[in-house]
Design a protein around this motif. Sequence first.
Motif, short mmCIF file in Angstrom:
data_model
loop_
_atom_site.label_atom_id
_atom_site.label_comp_id
_atom_site.label_asym_id
_atom_site.label_seq_id
_atom_site.Cartn_x
_atom_site.Cartn_y
_atom_site.Cartn_z
N MET B 1 -12.03 125.25 32.94
CA MET B 1 -12.03 123.75 33.38
C MET B 1 -12.68 123.63 34.61
N HIS B 55 -14.28 115.03 38.54
CA HIS B 55 -14.92 116.20 38.79
C HIS B 55 -16.10 116.11 39.54
N ARG B 87 -18.12 113.15 37.93
CA ARG B 87 -17.82 113.07 36.25
C ARG B 87 -16.30 112.42 36.02
N GLY B 89 -13.97 112.88 33.19
CA GLY B 89 -14.18 113.33 32.01
C GLY B 89 -15.53 114.01 31.86
N ALA B 90 -16.19 113.42 30.72
CA ALA B 90 -17.48 113.86 30.50
C ALA B 90 -18.53 113.03 30.68
N PHE B 91 -18.03 111.71 31.39
CA PHE B 91 -18.97 110.67 31.82
C PHE B 91 -19.58 110.74 33.25
N PHE B 243 -9.74 111.89 31.24
CA PHE B 243 -9.54 111.77 29.89
C PHE B 243 -8.13 111.47 29.53
#
Lengths: 362, 249
Positions: B1, B55, B87, B89-91, B243
């Motif tokens: 992670m 992140h 980020r 999540g993934a964005f 997320f």
Amino acid sequence: MKFGIFFELSTPRPWTPESEHRLYHESLAQARLADELGFDHVWCVEHHFLEEYSHSSAPEVFLAACAAQTKRIRVGHGIVVCVPQINHPARIAERAAALDLISSGRLDLGTGRSGTWTELGGFEADPDETKKTWDEYVRAIPQMWMQERFRWRGRSFSMPLRAVLPKPFQKPHPPLWVAVTSPGTEIDAAERGLGALGLSMGSVADYAGKIENYKRVIRDCEPVGAFVNDQIAAVNFLYCHEDDATGVATGQRLAGTFNYLASQLLSTREAFPTRSYPSLGLLPALRSEAAKKGDDGGPSAAITIGNPARIESALRRWEAAGVDCVNFLLNCAETVPQEEVLASLRLFAKEVMPRFQKGEAR
Amino acid sequence: MPLFGTLDLKARGADAPRAAALATTDWSLPGAEVLHLLFETEDAGNLALLPPALHPTIPPTCHLVVIRAPESPAGAFVLAQVRVGCRAGAFQRGFVTRACCDSARAATALRDGFGFDCRTAEVKLVRRHDEVAARVVDGGRTILACSLADPVAIGPDDVRYVDTLNLAWVQRSGEPTLRLVQLDARQTIRTADRGRPCVEHFDAAAWAAPGLLPDYGVSASFCSADLAFPRVRFLVDPAKPAFQGTEKV
């Protein structure tokens, strides 16, 4: 249709002294099994500085071990980054030739230019230049292999007359490929007689257009090497299980982890405004395809996860679109335990692969 | 992670602005100009500035952004922001540590509507043939002086901006609640230049970004564009991974 596996060599935090050691040796075990089961290719990428996502900065070393531990499977060195700050073209030619010798002529060489600022910035490479340097490299490397001595006066590199050694085992030289991610790269591949190594897991429909373009253009190409490598490879996730729900759930976890880690990187498109990187590369295509639902409410019909029947159905779509080969990502960040990865490979080889032998196309 | 931010929300929350009335209609900002500088930064500084929901980018980055809006629902303004690349999540996102605006009216509206931690200060954006320069002076003290050097025209489609997140108190179920307010700014870029990012002066503390050191220039762009700040659609619980903690408004 041919089948291959490919490695990003990803490993999750927290890292222990054992993490990378275990990753490398488990991956080698997967390659050995793939060889025994009749897979056609094992590819290993070149990436630098991509924390967790890919600890594969010396793929030629990993692939040399693969070659030494296998008998039949071809070793795919790629993509190698054709950017002077990262690799001198003579070094690429030398390493690839050595790998071809070690593997007794089982090498395929994939070329590319890197899609992340994380990598290009780390080597202070200029994103505006990478398309140009790649183009020069793919013209030069086959000549380095075929000419006893080689000289070059070019834009991205020059060198006086030297014998680039060793020479590859395959004559006239190993097959050459290029990673097709950015729009139009399939045309670049076709014009140069290079195999199209699909790194984006876009939809079958997206791919069909690229394949049509590729097949049309390659008929009249001027190959950079001594022959035309008219092949198209796609990539996909693979998790195969007798129970469809288990296969889908584990496969989606694998795909989700891969996409999550990939999205943490700094893409060149995001960091550096340039015409040279018109797309974000892998990431959006990956995310959108992995997140799509199929007609049955399950995963996208293009993703090869689930039970053997579901996976066969997905592969038939790719086959119908004209793909010659599918390379599978088997694991990501240890999402799937090693024993399950090996079981998935065995089941795929037993139940799905035979249905795609010559004459089995439907 | 991936790594998560380690910002002390209790301490930071005490200073966070109150978004009195989140924007429910779109803001149109026609004829705007945007100076955007991207730098790589020190790792530790970035982690300590990001809420645990987010992140850091790999590598860690920060954005210095100055927007001149000749028209907006709150009148004309020039807005400077410091963002940490991250980020959710993934964005792809930029977490705004602080903003300064040359208009008190606009600063209030940006705080109330979008959660900007926005101070009123002197903010200048100057376009010259050899550079595009920005300067922020707060109480007579320069807290930011930066520029794009040697501008060269590029295509409007070559430029891409990421959405931003502001840490603010918002009303949720009748209670003041600390949230990341997502601003999905849209842009229609008409002209764009690229150049070298330069920082003459950066007072990290003044931007609520202690430890942030924009020390390795990545890129600089300057665009003329029609911007839109759409109504707020998403909030993120700063204490949970994005997320898990993203809420629709």
